[in-house]
Design a protein around this motif. Structure first.
Motif, PDB file in Angstrom:
ATOM      1  N   ALA A   1     -41.329  -0.334  33.281  1.00 36.94           N
ATOM      2  CA  ALA A   1     -40.496  -0.556  32.299  1.00 36.94           C
ATOM      3  C   ALA A   1     -40.040  -1.929  32.615  1.00 36.94           C
ATOM      4  O   ALA A   1     -39.901  -2.795  31.439  1.00 36.94           O
ATOM      5  CB  ALA A   1     -39.065   0.263  32.484  1.00 36.94           C
ATOM      6  N   LEU A   2     -39.804  -2.519  33.876  1.00 36.46           N
ATOM      7  CA  LEU A   2     -39.317  -3.831  33.858  1.00 36.46           C
ATOM      8  C   LEU A   2     -40.967  -4.867  33.647  1.00 36.46           C
ATOM      9  O   LEU A   2     -40.495  -6.047  33.117  1.00 36.46           O
ATOM     10  CB  LEU A   2     -39.023  -4.097  35.408  1.00 36.46           C
ATOM     11  N   LEU A   3     -42.004  -4.254  34.013  1.00 41.08           N
ATOM     12  CA  LEU A   3     -43.254  -5.154  33.650  1.00 41.08           C
ATOM     13  C   LEU A   3     -43.435  -5.151  31.981  1.00 41.08           C
ATOM     14  O   LEU A   3     -43.573  -6.208  31.545  1.00 41.08           O
ATOM     15  CB  LEU A   3     -44.098  -4.512  34.333  1.00 41.08           C
ATOM     16  N   ASP A   4     -43.077  -4.159  31.477  1.00 42.50           N
ATOM     17  CA  ASP A   4     -43.198  -3.801  29.968  1.00 42.50           C
ATOM     18  C   ASP A   4     -42.262  -4.777  29.323  1.00 42.50           C
ATOM     19  O   ASP A   4     -42.609  -5.657  28.576  1.00 42.50           O
ATOM     20  CB  ASP A   4     -43.047  -2.642  29.725  1.00 42.50           C
ATOM     21  N   TRP A   5     -41.067  -4.622  29.705  1.00 43.93           N
ATOM     22  CA  TRP A   5     -40.057  -5.686  29.310  1.00 43.93           C
ATOM     23  C   TRP A   5     -40.469  -7.202  29.594  1.00 43.93           C
ATOM     24  O   TRP A   5     -40.343  -7.894  28.633  1.00 43.93           O
ATOM     25  CB  TRP A   5     -38.691  -5.282  30.075  1.00 43.93           C
TER      26      TRP A   5
ATOM     27  N   ARG B   1     -37.960  -4.282  25.509  1.00 45.93           N
ATOM     28  CA  ARG B   1     -36.698  -3.856  26.554  1.00 45.93           C
ATOM     29  C   ARG B   1     -36.313  -2.432  26.205  1.00 45.93           C
ATOM     30  O   ARG B   1     -35.803  -1.748  24.932  1.00 45.93           O
ATOM     31  CB  ARG B   1     -35.516  -4.768  26.011  1.00 45.93           C
ATOM     32  N   PRO B   2     -36.021  -1.503  27.359  1.00 42.65           N
ATOM     33  CA  PRO B   2     -35.799  -0.155  26.933  1.00 42.65           C
ATOM     34  C   PRO B   2     -34.307  -0.130  26.559  1.00 42.65           C
ATOM     35  O   PRO B   2     -33.427  -0.874  26.804  1.00 42.65           O
ATOM     36  CB  PRO B   2     -35.783   0.273  28.529  1.00 42.65           C
TER      37      PRO B   2
ATOM     38  N   LYS C   1     -36.348   5.614  21.041  1.00 42.20           N
ATOM     39  CA  LYS C   1     -37.221   4.490  20.885  1.00 42.20           C
ATOM     40  C   LYS C   1     -36.591   3.278  21.840  1.00 42.20           C
ATOM     41  O   LYS C   1     -35.326   3.234  22.001  1.00 42.20           O
ATOM     42  CB  LYS C   1     -37.110   4.119  19.413  1.00 42.20           C
ATOM     43  N   PRO C   2     -37.736   2.224  21.937  1.00 42.49           N
ATOM     44  CA  PRO C   2     -36.999   0.974  22.691  1.00 42.49           C
ATOM     45  C   PRO C   2     -36.309   0.318  21.880  1.00 42.49           C
ATOM     46  O   PRO C   2     -36.101   0.407  20.429  1.00 42.49           O
ATOM     47  CB  PRO C   2     -38.508   0.253  22.936  1.00 42.49           C
TER      48      PRO C   2
END
Length: 310
Positions: free
Chosen positions: A130-134, A140-141, A308-309
Motif C-alpha cells: 500500500a505504501l509503495l503503491d501510494w 492513496r488508500p 475504493k482508493p
C-alpha cells in the motif's frame, strides 16, 4: 468481481504450495493416516534446492500449459528483444529476481518457525504494498481501506499458534518479515509491467529467471546433497510447481484487474486459509482464537470489494 475471484483462487493454490513446502521440511501427519515429511533441513541451500526442483518442473509445464491460456505468449516474449520493449524486459527480469528472493526467504521461514507464524510474517506485505503503491502510483488508500487492512492483519495475527514451542529460530522470523517486504516490491513491479505487458509472459519470465538464479546459487552453495530421498523431493517439486504456476498466473491476472494493493489485501487471507488447510490435511488443530482470526479475515476480505482508493 472477476479480479477478486482470481485472487482468491490464487490464494487457495498458494496455501497448497505452503503446505507442500512445510511437509518437505517438517515431519507431518497427512489426513491422520500417513506419517511423512522432513526430507531436508530448513537451510538456505536446501531452499535453493527445492526452488530449483520446483522450477525445473514448472518451467516446462509453463511452456506447455500457458500458450493455450494466452496464445500470444511467444510473440510477446520475442518482442522483448526490440528496443521499444526495454521497459517491459527490465520489469519482467526484476520480477523474476524478486520472485526468487521472496521464495528463498519464505522457504527458510516456513521450515524454521511454526507455519502460522511464518505466513503471518510474510503477509504483512499488504502494508508495504500500500505504501509503495501510494508512492509510485499516487493511489492513496482510503480511510476505510486502511481500516480493513488493519482488520485483515489482526485476523492473520490471531492465527498465530500461542501454545508450545511456537518459535524455533529467530532466523525464521527475520526471513519471514524480509520475504513480505520483497514480495511487496514484486507485486508493485508486476502492476507497473501490466500497464503494457500481459501477465502470462511476465509470469513465464519470472519462473525462468528463478530457475536460473536458483541453479546458480546451488552451484555456488550446494549444501549437503548426499542421502536425500530424491523420489519424495521430486514428487513434492511436481505438486509444488503445479500449485505455484497456477497461483501466480491467477494472481497476476487478478493484479491486472484490481491493482496491487487490492490484490495484496485479498491475498492476506492466505495465513488463515493455510491454517484451515493445515487443520484438514496435516491435522494441525485450530484454537478458538485462531478460528476467530479466520472469521475476521474472511469478513474483512468480503468488505474490501465495497471500498475504493481515495
Amino acid at each position: 468481481m472477476l479480479g477478486y475471484v482470481l485472487i482468491l483462487l490464487a490464494t487457495v493454490f498458494f496455501g497448497a504450495q505452503n503446505l507442500i513446502t512445510r511437509v518437505l521440511f517438517t515431519p507431518s501427519n497427512l489426513l491422520g493416516l500417513v506419517e511423512t515429511g522432513g526430507f531436508v533441513e530448513p537451510t538456505l541451500p536446501n531452499s535453493f534446492l527445492l526452488m530449483f526442483m520446483r522450477m525445473l518442473v514448472g518451467v516446462p509445464l509453463m511452456a506447455v500449459l500457458l500458450p493455450p491460456v494466452y496464445p500470444a505468449m511467444w510473440a510477446d516474449l520475442r518482442r522483448l528483444g526490440s528496443a521499444s520493449y526495454r521497459r517491459e524486459l527490465y520489469l519482467a527480469l526484476a520480477g523474476g529476481g524478486l520472485m526468487f528472493s521472496y521464495l528463498a526467504l519464505l522457504y527458510v521461514s516456513v521450515g524454521r518457525v511454526a507455519a502460522g507464524i511464518a505466513l503471518t510474517l510474510f503477509f504483512t506485505f499488504p502494508v508495504y504494498t500500500a505504501l509503495l503503491d501510494w508512492y509510485w502510483f499516487g493511489q492513496r488508500p482510503s480511510t476505510s481501506r486502511w481500516a480493513i487492512l488493519a482488520l485483515i492483519l489482526l485476523g492473520s495475527a490471531l492465527t498465530i499458534p500461542m501454545t508450545g514451542a511456537a518459535i524455533e529460530s529467530w532466523l525464521g522470523v527475520i526471513f519471514g518479515l524480509a520475504s513480505g517486504v520483497v514480495y511487496a516490491f514484486y507485486t508493485v513491479a508486476a502492476q507497473k509491467a501490466f500497464e503494457t505487458f500481459h501477465p502470462v509472459p511476465f509470469t513465464a519470465i519470472s519462473f525462468a529467471v528463478t530457475l536460473v538464479l536458483s541453479a546458480a546459487c546451488l552451484l555456488l552453495w550446494p549444501g549437503e546433497l548426499a542421502g536425500l530421498l530424491w523420489p519424495a523431493l521430486w514428487m513434492g517439486g511436481l505438486l509444488s510447481a503445479i500449485a505455484t504456476l497456477t497461483g501466480h498466473v491467477l494472481n497476476n491476472l487478478g493484479i491486472r484487474v484490481v491493482g496491487a494493493t487490492a490484490a495484496s489485501m485479498l491475498g492476506a487471507a492466505n495465513p488463515a486459509l493455510t491454517a484451515v488447510l493445515a487443520w484438514g490435511v496435516l491435522q494441525e488443530q485450530l484454537s478458538l482464537v485462531q478460528g476467530l482470526g479466520v472469521l475476521l479475515v474472511t469478513v474483512s476480505v468480503g468488505l474490501l470489494s465495497l471500498t475504493k482508493p481515495s
